[in-house]
Design a protein around this motif. Sequence first.
Motif, mmCIF file in Angstrom:
data_model
loop_
_atom_site.group_PDB
_atom_site.id
_atom_site.type_symbol
_atom_site.label_atom_id
_atom_site.label_comp_id
_atom_site.label_asym_id
_atom_site.label_seq_id
_atom_site.Cartn_x
_atom_site.Cartn_y
_atom_site.Cartn_z
ATOM 1 N N ALA A 1 0.921 -1.204 0.127
ATOM 2 C CA ALA A 1 0.016 -0.078 -0.180
ATOM 3 C C ALA A 1 0.703 1.213 0.035
ATOM 4 O O ALA A 1 0.620 2.286 -0.839
ATOM 5 C CB ALA A 1 -0.966 0.092 1.353
ATOM 6 N N ALA B 1 -5.323 -3.301 -0.700
ATOM 7 C CA ALA B 1 -4.146 -2.333 -0.432
ATOM 8 C C ALA B 1 -3.315 -1.926 -1.550
ATOM 9 O O ALA B 1 -2.530 -0.816 -1.288
ATOM 10 C CB ALA B 1 -3.472 -3.610 0.205
ATOM 11 N N LEU C 1 -6.116 7.632 -0.400
ATOM 12 C CA LEU C 1 -5.984 8.003 0.944
ATOM 13 C C LEU C 1 -4.151 8.253 0.926
ATOM 14 O O LEU C 1 -4.137 9.638 1.112
ATOM 15 C CB LEU C 1 -5.831 6.783 2.224
ATOM 16 C CG LEU C 1 -7.442 6.656 2.243
ATOM 17 C CD1 LEU C 1 -7.505 5.389 3.400
ATOM 18 C CD2 LEU C 1 -8.270 7.600 2.986
ATOM 19 N N VAL D 1 -6.705 2.123 -1.310
ATOM 20 C CA VAL D 1 -5.909 2.581 -0.224
ATOM 21 C C VAL D 1 -4.832 3.687 -0.641
ATOM 22 O O VAL D 1 -5.057 4.581 -0.249
ATOM 23 C CB VAL D 1 -5.454 1.617 0.920
ATOM 24 C CG1 VAL D 1 -4.573 2.467 1.902
ATOM 25 C CG2 VAL D 1 -6.375 0.745 1.520
#
Length: 347
Positions: A77, A218, A226, A222
């Motif tokens: 990630a 992941a 984010l 993500v």
Amino acid sequence: MLLALAVITAGAALRQLDRAHFTRHRPRAADAAQLIALQRARANNWAPSLLLAGQWLQITGWWMLAAHGPLAAAAAALAVAVHFRHLQEISHFAVHGVLARTARVNLLLAEAFAHHPLALGPVRLRRQRHVRDHHPNAAQAGIDPNLDDLHQAGLHPGTSRATFALALVHPLTPRGIRSTALGIANGVQHGGTWHRAAAIGAVLATAYLAGGWVAVVAGVLVPRLLLYPQMAWLSLINEHTWFDPEHRTGTPAWVEAGRCLRLYPRNRVLAALAATTWLPYGDLHHYAHSAHPGLRWNYLSALERHLDRPHFTPDRLLFGPGSVALRHLNALHGLTSPKQEEKAAAT
């Protein structure tokens, strides 16, 4: 796992071909004219193509690795977020027309390897916003679109400390996540072209084939929703003394020295870490880039050594005296910096 590591290594090696081609016999320090001449002599289309292919090869390797347990998924990630950030910065130089040899290939590479798969929207719109709107008007309220983004996140005069702290992690807040999701949706839908949605589908499908649903979550969701937006946001915060620039007239370098900053000028370890993660491909040398936007990242460090330093050279980003964050907070509260106080006392 060994296959995944081999793919990551192969991608890293492929990326180095661009660096080797453009940096061989590069002077340690030189003026812009000399460096631009060297850049033009070495311009080509194959090296940046291999660079971008290497980025995606490494991403594929991380997707493969993500399936090997929670720690591997967490590492994937973070690593994929870094690669997404790298793709953003590489395409940034395509927007300036200096990634590849021709304008058409610059556009094609940026769209195919970054804007389509990351849902960043059309390159031509980014060029309008960044090259024509931001660069000539950096840190000018009501004109610079980047400063407008900072204001909308809560970085405006008189902001409270709590609001300021939340603004520093804006992409990780519910409001920031919603903004990212809307940006992705707009990037996919803009122009009504099917191939933008197809590119996102291809990324998700390839991640699934490489590492299953763990890789999708992941290794795509993500990072894209984010981690990568937060890295890009910190980069934006670090580009200029947004709220207390020194307004100057004169040469481009002199003007930019009054509204740019240079992070970690005396800490090589932190500078190297930043340059390989959240401030890649010349973003650590944003002052030199602002002074001469037509220069490829390979030559910005040499130009920076030739130029005078910008008016703010912090060794810290978020915490402590002299940090970028504290200067922004003081400026938003109308407090003068130490340098400005010295000038006021002298007059």
